[in-house]
Design an enzyme around this catalytic site. Sequence first.
Site, PDB file in Angstrom:
ATOM      1  N   ASP B 368     -17.569  25.579  -1.258  1.00  0.00           N
ATOM      2  CA  ASP B 368     -16.966  24.647  -0.307  1.00  0.00           C
ATOM      3  C   ASP B 368     -17.954  23.871   0.545  1.00  0.00           C
ATOM      4  OD1 ASP B 368     -14.271  25.094  -1.018  1.00  0.00           O
ATOM      5  OD2 ASP B 368     -14.246  26.950   0.113  1.00  0.00           O
ATOM      6  N   TYR B 456      -6.835  26.055   2.027  1.00  0.00           N
ATOM      7  CA  TYR B 456      -7.348  27.209   2.774  1.00  0.00           C
ATOM      8  C   TYR B 456      -7.929  26.810   4.121  1.00  0.00           C
ATOM      9  CZ  TYR B 456      -7.358  31.818   0.712  1.00  0.00           C
ATOM     10  OH  TYR B 456      -7.007  33.068   0.309  1.00  0.00           O
TER      11      TYR B 456
END
Lengths: 724, 724
Positions: B368, B456
Amino acid sequence: MAAGKYLLYSFLSITTAFALFFAWLHLPSPPLNAAELFDCAAYSPWCTSKSQPTTLDDQNPTRRHDHASDIPHHPLDPLTVQEITQVRSILSSHPLFRSSPFSIHSLVVEEPQKSLVLEWQTGDPLPPRKASVVARVDGKSHVLTVDLTSANVAILRTGPHSGYPTMTAEEMYTATWVPMKSERFNQTILDRGIALSDVSCLPISTGWFGATEENRRLIKVQCYSMKDTANFYMRPIEGLTVLVDLDAQQVIEISDKGKNIPIPKAANTDYRYSAQPPNKVMKLLNPISIEQPKGPSFSVEDEHLVKWANWEFHLKPDPRAGMVISRAKARDPDTGILRDVIYKGFTSELFVPYMDPSDAWYFKTYMDAGEYGFGLQAMSLDPLNDCPRNAYYMDGVFAAVDGKPYVRRNMICLFERYAGDIGWRHAESPITGLDITEVRPKVTLVARMAASVANYDYIVDWEFQTDGLIRIKVGLSGILMVKGTSYENTNQFAGQDLYGTLLSENVIGVIHDHFVTFYLDMDIDGSDNSFVKVNLQRQMTSRGESPRKSYLKAVKKVAKTEKEAQIKLKLYDPSEFHIVNPSVKTRVGNPVGYKVVPAATAASLLDLDDPPQRRGAFTNNQIWVTPYNRSEEWAGGQFVYQSHGEDTLQTWSDRDRGIENRDIVVWYTLGFHHVPCQEDFPIMPTVSASFDLKPVNFFESNPILRFPPNTIEDLPVCKAAASA
Amino acid sequence: MAAGKYLLYSFLSITTAFALFFAWLHLPSPPLNAAELFDCAAYSPWCTSKSQPTTLDDQNPTRRHDHASDIPHHPLDPLTVQEITQVRSILSSHPLFRSSPFSIHSLVVEEPQKSLVLEWQTGDPLPPRKASVVARVDGKSHVLTVDLTSANVAILRTGPHSGYPTMTAEEMYTATWVPMKSERFNQTILDRGIALSDVSCLPISTGWFGATEENRRLIKVQCYSMKDTANFYMRPIEGLTVLVDLDAQQVIEISDKGKNIPIPKAANTDYRYSAQPPNKVMKLLNPISIEQPKGPSFSVEDEHLVKWANWEFHLKPDPRAGMVISRAKARDPDTGILRDVIYKGFTSELFVPYMDPSDAWYFKTYMDAGEYGFGLQAMSLDPLNDCPRNAYYMDGVFAAVDGKPYVRRNMICLFERYAGDIGWRHAESPITGLDITEVRPKVTLVARMAASVANYDYIVDWEFQTDGLIRIKVGLSGILMVKGTSYENTNQFAGQDLYGTLLSENVIGVIHDHFVTFYLDMDIDGSDNSFVKVNLQRQMTSRGESPRKSYLKAVKKVAKTEKEAQIKLKLYDPSEFHIVNPSVKTRVGNPVGYKVVPAATAASLLDLDDPPQRRGAFTNNQIWVTPYNRSEEWAGGQFVYQSHGEDTLQTWSDRDRGIENRDIVVWYTLGFHHVPCQEDFPIMPTVSASFDLKPVNFFESNPILRFPPNTIEDLPVCKAAASA
């Protein structure tokens, strides 16, 4: 030269004679006898009240609780002042107690059969009230049941046993004064230049190592200098160990091996705020407080039944376990029904082995609940510091050695906790075109106690979350048990093993472990549950199946017998540990469950045949599962003191009984290795570890989806007290 | 029959034609082009301001911050609005950027040499301000340094590299609209009964698995139905994957394998408070707040320098790392001197592999930070919910794809935390005759950000304690990435591997891991430090030495080279991990140090040769130590996107360089295995894990000994806002 020698000899003789005479004049004796220890007028810290059992709430001076008129409301309620008095009266007319002096080592409610408790509903008459009593009479231990209605006394077990009951506070106290009866002891103290009036001693359980500890109840007493500090723990009279007969309260043996070791200095050891130099006080922080302008959201009904948000549970003090949570139920957000989660949970035993094999240290392998009484050692909490504002305080009502009730004020606190944490959140990235930020603050409910087992302080928290999670946390603070040494700097002992860390001049912090084992009778939507290991295994893909070579697969296995549920945690062979009700399924068919979620922990690495490890064998695994059995509550056995390890969780579990779809008990051990460091001197910043019980397919969906966010209108308007 | 067939054929043709015509009329197109995405007037959630960079503090409406006039005060300060504008101006006149269209993938301050920063003191002129720029021009990636004073542009690296730079927000956004250009895509959407206007798509990094991912920058786009819910993540259009060329923004390939899988229902998926039925809202809790009537105890000087209690550190937002802590120093209570602890610490990389090898899932192995920008995805925090009252909010100032500055409002918050916890305590048992209860409340300082990487949410906390401990905590919340299935109940697939849990009808929560790797350039009292493994080993006693058979011994070993510091944690072979300064000793001779204290974590179990694990090889150990090297900051390499894993922490560490008594960097990876459960649907209650950096013989003694306890006079007087 001869004259010189004579003069020197005369001088030493006269000095010694004078010192002994002075010592005789000032020979310390216990300020109290054992009975006076619980005379609450004389000794307020130990008990608030014995004759006038009344407590006052610091937070709310209008709330006074007079325990004299307490009556039980729930089958699990502890014995009241009146009930303890009644038990004492029944016992005193029993033949066993009429003939000889006796000591009461435990006097607590005998909980009714689980089936009766499960059937009972508010408003029903209580099942017959009974007391479970452990008493010593004539050198024998007896386990009795006293029926308060019929006044019947049933003798369940009578010694000899392997092991003895939990010590009474009175005999611990008395034991610390026994060495003073010994002239040799007094002489060695004086030889070290310590005034006898400056000596403070601790009662240290001996453990069991073989013949020496057979057939007599023993304690080892070690002493400290209290001169110039309240923190005498930092001033050990090293190497001096007095073996005392606990029943006779007589010195058996004195081991005196540390004469050349200086007493560490008192400077910088006192931790009391009042003892700090005013110019060195560090006021670095503005006041901060958890505020609830409309009051807390929980209620405590009938003294023990806690209701908060979507939780309900029964909470009580216990002299051995400290704090007992029973009948914990979570309200289902879909149906509104209260659903069983835990029938009973508590600290079953502790095991604290020190890692120094030498004469004055090898035996220090404490089992604090069974030896000292984890609840007996839980002192009154300090409002605003031990627990925040708006806490509710619960008193302990216990029996003294003579069977009389006494009150331990503010032994447990209950408070709502908001720490700025987030219950759940999601913000959308504008990539998706949605302008969303939804966040819910996390508020929890904490039940707390703090046991001070001599030097160490254990803070135990049961934290209930609205999302169904229960976090069980143990904090370690207090004061290290330290060892005196002649060394003042590490450059004096290069390579030599000190069994610890040099913390200050002449002070070694000895390496030790702490293990805290919890009893968790889980009842997930009813008593019959199964234990499922959800093992995450690497699965290799077959040729051509995927560009991926590997992935993790969850492989579930129901433990059929106890040995299949003896769990050692492994980072590289991970599992989840589910307790499920195989008969109750969610809408989409998952069995409802909770999981035990370990976090930071430590395992015992002692040799399995080492006597302390045999006694502390309940630490051989991190998780165990046993079938429910009323008699298996104390992981080290009922009579832990000097036990041989014949009656532990290990021996029970090795029977390998069936545990599938049955009423099962889960045991979890939280461990700490403690290599002391200078920051732990003279008092330790709290170190904590925890584990969780977490719903896993217990709810149909996130149970806190519909909780509101905070808004500015909800929050209080505050001003500093000074300007109020 | 023939006529019937003809009619059916005609009907289908006409229906299809009509559907296509209807689709044509309603063909969605991006509401914004990439440039408009950062037009802050049009798109407030993404950036607060571009033309008028001004922020407003919700907590204190009088505090307005106009970034337009920001100037740097500290060598580590991020680039200001003016500086970014200046860099853009310098670049635009550079030959590389004049000739072709370009995109800016990163434009951040280039921190001066560490030695210059260490020498710099408040009041000194700043070292020359430089920008580090990653740009793509003509399909090539360039790493540049722009000197703001001299306007010099130095090209440090030019592609081809293994891997590509972090995606820009603009190209992620554009990519999600590319599938709509494809008639085949639109047809399959319509075939599934979904209106094109209800489709929302996500840009999913492809990872690297071999030839397919070579020599072109790719993204996979998967889509969801937004109909009737803001939580489209719960309504996957399963099995439909569109491979898109990121540079050309063109469809390369469509994989369409889930036609028979229904779209899960929208019911009960919306998590917004406004979408809850008012009669189902659960207002179970009274208001609760952390209150500080005299205000917080911290200050933030010059926008980035935080001073609190005994701590001082530099805090800044970063588009890739999210939040960077620099020059963290603790004030020694004895000398009053600020002592170095951390030179620089931040989230270096994440690795989130999903555990489903099938066509639409195998590639989901997110990194990420390097792929999406952990800071770019950190949205504005929600005051009172993300952070408590009295929080201070810090804005991010970043560069858009065109090099223009924009402001991310409230990206980091800073607040004092009081959770009712105990800093240290001790109560004396009255056995010792002392009436003492001394307790200190624990108050900490938290720096927080929350990144929303699509579904998320990662909450990252750096928590500073007065006792010198730093806790680094990662919370996981947000929304699961779920898989559509035809199953509605577990009884329909007995024994079959779903790669996850059935969470609701037609919804599978796929098993996955999260790893978060932290870069920790520790400087304990200076830069030259050593890494010491303090291994706790079972030591057997010799015959006759002791009644004990065994004890634990601490065996210290200094790691001389990198491979000696590649650490896999082991419960049954435990160690402490110290970073010490061998040249600085305490009064009694212990080297001063800090230790890394792991807590709950998970290890990656993927095969070491699996392409995702090669790229995420920095998760092969939990702890690594490398010599300080300016170019080694990103554990997966600088260019992570589609990287092959040739430039990771593993490859650096395998060089086995010397690390003894040198400037060293410690890397710690926090891991989570996530087997989803129904409680995670439709949004997940936060799950957290943490690790600590804890002083170990850093201070001479407990540094909070002289902090005062709470007293009632310190606390605020509050009333409910409604009655205010």
